[in-house]
Motif scaffolding. Sequence first.
Motif, mmCIF file in Angstrom:
data_model
loop_
_atom_site.group_PDB
_atom_site.id
_atom_site.type_symbol
_atom_site.label_atom_id
_atom_site.label_comp_id
_atom_site.label_asym_id
_atom_site.label_seq_id
_atom_site.Cartn_x
_atom_site.Cartn_y
_atom_site.Cartn_z
ATOM 1 N N LEU A 12 -81.732 -80.779 -4.364
ATOM 2 C CA LEU A 12 -81.217 -79.501 -3.873
ATOM 3 C C LEU A 12 -82.176 -78.899 -2.865
ATOM 4 O O LEU A 12 -83.308 -79.352 -2.736
ATOM 5 C CB LEU A 12 -80.926 -78.518 -5.020
ATOM 6 C CG LEU A 12 -82.038 -77.969 -5.886
ATOM 7 C CD1 LEU A 12 -81.526 -76.769 -6.675
ATOM 8 C CD2 LEU A 12 -82.531 -78.995 -6.889
ATOM 9 N N ASP A 13 -81.695 -77.894 -2.124
ATOM 10 C CA ASP A 13 -82.529 -77.258 -1.104
ATOM 11 C C ASP A 13 -83.498 -76.274 -1.747
ATOM 12 O O ASP A 13 -83.212 -75.704 -2.798
ATOM 13 C CB ASP A 13 -81.655 -76.505 -0.099
ATOM 14 C CG ASP A 13 -80.963 -77.458 0.862
ATOM 15 O OD1 ASP A 13 -81.233 -78.677 0.783
ATOM 16 O OD2 ASP A 13 -80.152 -76.978 1.677
ATOM 17 N N ALA A 14 -84.605 -76.057 -1.069
ATOM 18 C CA ALA A 14 -85.647 -75.190 -1.611
ATOM 19 C C ALA A 14 -85.367 -73.712 -1.356
ATOM 20 O O ALA A 14 -86.101 -72.847 -1.828
ATOM 21 C CB ALA A 14 -86.991 -75.571 -1.014
ATOM 22 N N ASP A 15 -84.308 -73.400 -0.613
ATOM 23 C CA ASP A 15 -84.094 -72.002 -0.221
ATOM 24 C C ASP A 15 -83.122 -71.257 -1.132
ATOM 25 O O ASP A 15 -82.653 -70.179 -0.785
ATOM 26 C CB ASP A 15 -83.619 -71.924 1.230
ATOM 27 C CG ASP A 15 -82.370 -72.744 1.456
ATOM 28 O OD1 ASP A 15 -81.798 -73.251 0.478
ATOM 29 O OD2 ASP A 15 -81.967 -72.882 2.622
ATOM 30 N N LEU A 16 -82.802 -71.844 -2.284
ATOM 31 C CA LEU A 16 -81.924 -71.218 -3.282
ATOM 32 C C LEU A 16 -80.498 -70.999 -2.811
ATOM 33 O O LEU A 16 -79.775 -70.192 -3.366
ATOM 34 C CB LEU A 16 -82.493 -69.876 -3.756
ATOM 35 C CG LEU A 16 -83.610 -69.928 -4.785
ATOM 36 C CD1 LEU A 16 -83.952 -68.506 -5.234
ATOM 37 C CD2 LEU A 16 -83.215 -70.749 -5.994
ATOM 38 N N GLN A 17 -80.067 -71.739 -1.770
ATOM 39 C CA GLN A 17 -78.677 -71.593 -1.319
ATOM 40 C C GLN A 17 -77.739 -72.307 -2.289
ATOM 41 O O GLN A 17 -76.569 -71.967 -2.380
ATOM 42 C CB GLN A 17 -78.517 -72.192 0.072
ATOM 43 C CG GLN A 17 -79.086 -71.318 1.154
ATOM 44 C CD GLN A 17 -78.617 -71.772 2.518
ATOM 45 O OE1 GLN A 17 -79.128 -72.719 3.080
ATOM 46 N NE2 GLN A 17 -77.610 -71.096 3.036
ATOM 47 N N ASP A 18 -78.291 -73.320 -2.962
ATOM 48 C CA ASP A 18 -77.493 -74.058 -3.935
ATOM 49 C C ASP A 18 -77.590 -73.353 -5.276
ATOM 50 O O ASP A 18 -78.673 -73.122 -5.785
ATOM 51 C CB ASP A 18 -78.014 -75.483 -4.052
ATOM 52 C CG ASP A 18 -77.994 -76.215 -2.716
ATOM 53 O OD1 ASP A 18 -77.067 -75.953 -1.937
ATOM 54 O OD2 ASP A 18 -78.907 -77.011 -2.462
ATOM 55 N N THR A 72 -70.552 -71.775 -5.382
ATOM 56 C CA THR A 72 -70.513 -70.930 -4.194
ATOM 57 C C THR A 72 -71.869 -70.992 -3.515
ATOM 58 O O THR A 72 -72.889 -70.794 -4.166
ATOM 59 C CB THR A 72 -70.221 -69.463 -4.573
ATOM 60 O OG1 THR A 72 -69.188 -69.474 -5.552
ATOM 61 C CG2 THR A 72 -69.787 -68.656 -3.380
ATOM 62 N N ARG A 73 -71.853 -71.300 -2.254
ATOM 63 C CA ARG A 73 -73.102 -71.384 -1.503
ATOM 64 C C ARG A 73 -73.589 -69.980 -1.170
ATOM 65 O O ARG A 73 -72.870 -69.180 -0.605
ATOM 66 C CB ARG A 73 -72.863 -72.162 -0.223
ATOM 67 C CG ARG A 73 -74.101 -72.292 0.643
ATOM 68 C CD ARG A 73 -74.448 -73.730 0.819
ATOM 69 N NE ARG A 73 -75.329 -73.949 1.949
ATOM 70 C CZ ARG A 73 -76.379 -74.748 1.895
ATOM 71 N NH1 ARG A 73 -76.679 -75.364 0.787
ATOM 72 N NH2 ARG A 73 -77.126 -74.945 2.948
ATOM 73 N N GLU A 74 -74.840 -69.721 -1.554
ATOM 74 C CA GLU A 74 -75.406 -68.392 -1.325
ATOM 75 C C GLU A 74 -76.073 -68.311 0.043
ATOM 76 O O GLU A 74 -76.234 -69.301 0.730
ATOM 77 C CB GLU A 74 -76.453 -68.090 -2.407
ATOM 78 C CG GLU A 74 -75.885 -67.943 -3.795
ATOM 79 C CD GLU A 74 -74.864 -66.817 -3.901
ATOM 80 O OE1 GLU A 74 -75.062 -65.774 -3.252
ATOM 81 O OE2 GLU A 74 -73.870 -66.977 -4.619
ATOM 82 N N LYS A 75 -76.492 -67.097 0.382
ATOM 83 C CA LYS A 75 -77.308 -66.911 1.582
ATOM 84 C C LYS A 75 -78.701 -67.417 1.265
ATOM 85 O O LYS A 75 -79.117 -67.461 0.115
ATOM 86 C CB LYS A 75 -77.410 -65.413 1.900
ATOM 87 C CG LYS A 75 -76.366 -64.897 2.841
ATOM 88 C CD LYS A 75 -76.967 -63.725 3.627
ATOM 89 C CE LYS A 75 -76.069 -63.292 4.755
ATOM 90 N NZ LYS A 75 -75.035 -62.364 4.334
ATOM 91 N N ARG A 76 -79.454 -67.795 2.276
ATOM 92 C CA ARG A 76 -80.848 -68.175 2.114
ATOM 93 C C ARG A 76 -81.605 -67.022 1.442
ATOM 94 O O ARG A 76 -81.475 -65.877 1.858
ATOM 95 C CB ARG A 76 -81.407 -68.392 3.517
ATOM 96 C CG ARG A 76 -82.525 -69.348 3.580
ATOM 97 C CD ARG A 76 -82.838 -69.625 5.030
ATOM 98 N NE ARG A 76 -83.149 -71.039 5.150
ATOM 99 C CZ ARG A 76 -84.285 -71.558 4.722
ATOM 100 N NH1 ARG A 76 -85.199 -70.787 4.179
ATOM 101 N NH2 ARG A 76 -84.508 -72.838 4.843
ATOM 102 N N ALA A 77 -82.404 -67.314 0.389
ATOM 103 C CA ALA A 77 -83.094 -66.243 -0.340
ATOM 104 C C ALA A 77 -84.165 -65.572 0.531
ATOM 105 O O ALA A 77 -84.385 -64.371 0.434
ATOM 106 C CB ALA A 77 -83.706 -66.785 -1.616
HETATM 107 MG MG MG Z 1 -80.632 -73.673 3.738
#
Ligand code: MG
Length: 313
Positions: free
Chosen positions: A100-106, A202-207
């Motif tokens: 998963l991505d490190a930016d908490l979008q997942d 649901t894909r979130e915004k970049r934290a």
């Molecule tokens: Mg991202």
Amino acid sequence: MLSLALVLPCYNEEDVLPKTAASLVEVFNLLLRDKKISESSFILFVNDGSNDSSSDIIAELHNQNSFIKGLNLSSNVGHQKALLAGLHFVTDKCDAAISLDADLQDDVTVIGEMIENFVGGSDIVYAVRKSRKKDSVFKRGSAKIFYRFLKMMGVKTVYNHSDYRLMSNAVLKHLKEYNEVNVFLRGIVPLIGYKSSKVFYTREKRAAGKSKYPLNKMMLFALDGITSFSVRPLRLIFYVGCMSLLASIASFTYIMVSYFGGGNIAGWTSVMISLWFLGSLTLISLGIIGEYIGKIYTEVKHRPRYHIKSVVF
Ligand code: MG
Ligand code: UDP
């Protein structure tokens, strides 16, 4: 009990790493408490040659929580190769890995559901985006074009799925057999086969922090996906060539008719138009061929795709 590895590539993510780690630790502790995962499970941050304090933060996180591990690559090799480095590293160290991505979008809350699917017999679990409402209009539009174009060009991918997925150790082992330098995981994983399933989120915004995928990188990524998995563009050249041959037969007929009919022969305008048109077709075709030859060139060199500098384990 299931030994789980979470793999997160990160490039200059100092703004978001502590937050990401905090929510993952929370999820991890819940899974441990409910005996869904074993004590040998861990979280691996792959530091993709960041030039901010990401590597120090990862080392600090490891000191606070020993199940947080780190992998420092010697330079920035890009998201796909960094993720590949992490997936190779965890092979045979776990029963299943989730990238998963490190930016908490997942959305990390679907991890439980992914594990359930794995226990239920799926070797691959794709996390698919339900909606892109939180993405910018631009990102949504370009992503749509991206998936459509890939499909049109004959690349088989899972619609609206990025690199948030679970893979069993068996699948991870097969992933090691793919030696290509131009890595496009979304295209490779479906080729491995095995039983797969999907979960929706649901894909979130970049934290925090900024996207590392500006438009030019995204376009290169799409191009890479197409030229790594499909020869359709090469075939397209052939079709265009056939069509222009038909057009030239038609214009030849027209010229002959007007010649014998005593009319004017085709003038300067039409000559110039066809000259430019054919010239551009030739150039475009050469460009496409060049793209593939460039790819062959990088593939035959078989260079290592990343170098691990140090391990925090
Ligand atoms: Mg991202
Ligand atoms: N990333 C990476 N190396 C790079 C660029 C990005 O490891 O050269 C990581 C980044 O830290 C993040 C993930 O890849 O965890 C996805 O990148 P980003 O969020 O910037 O892309 P977007 O979500 O905007 O498409």
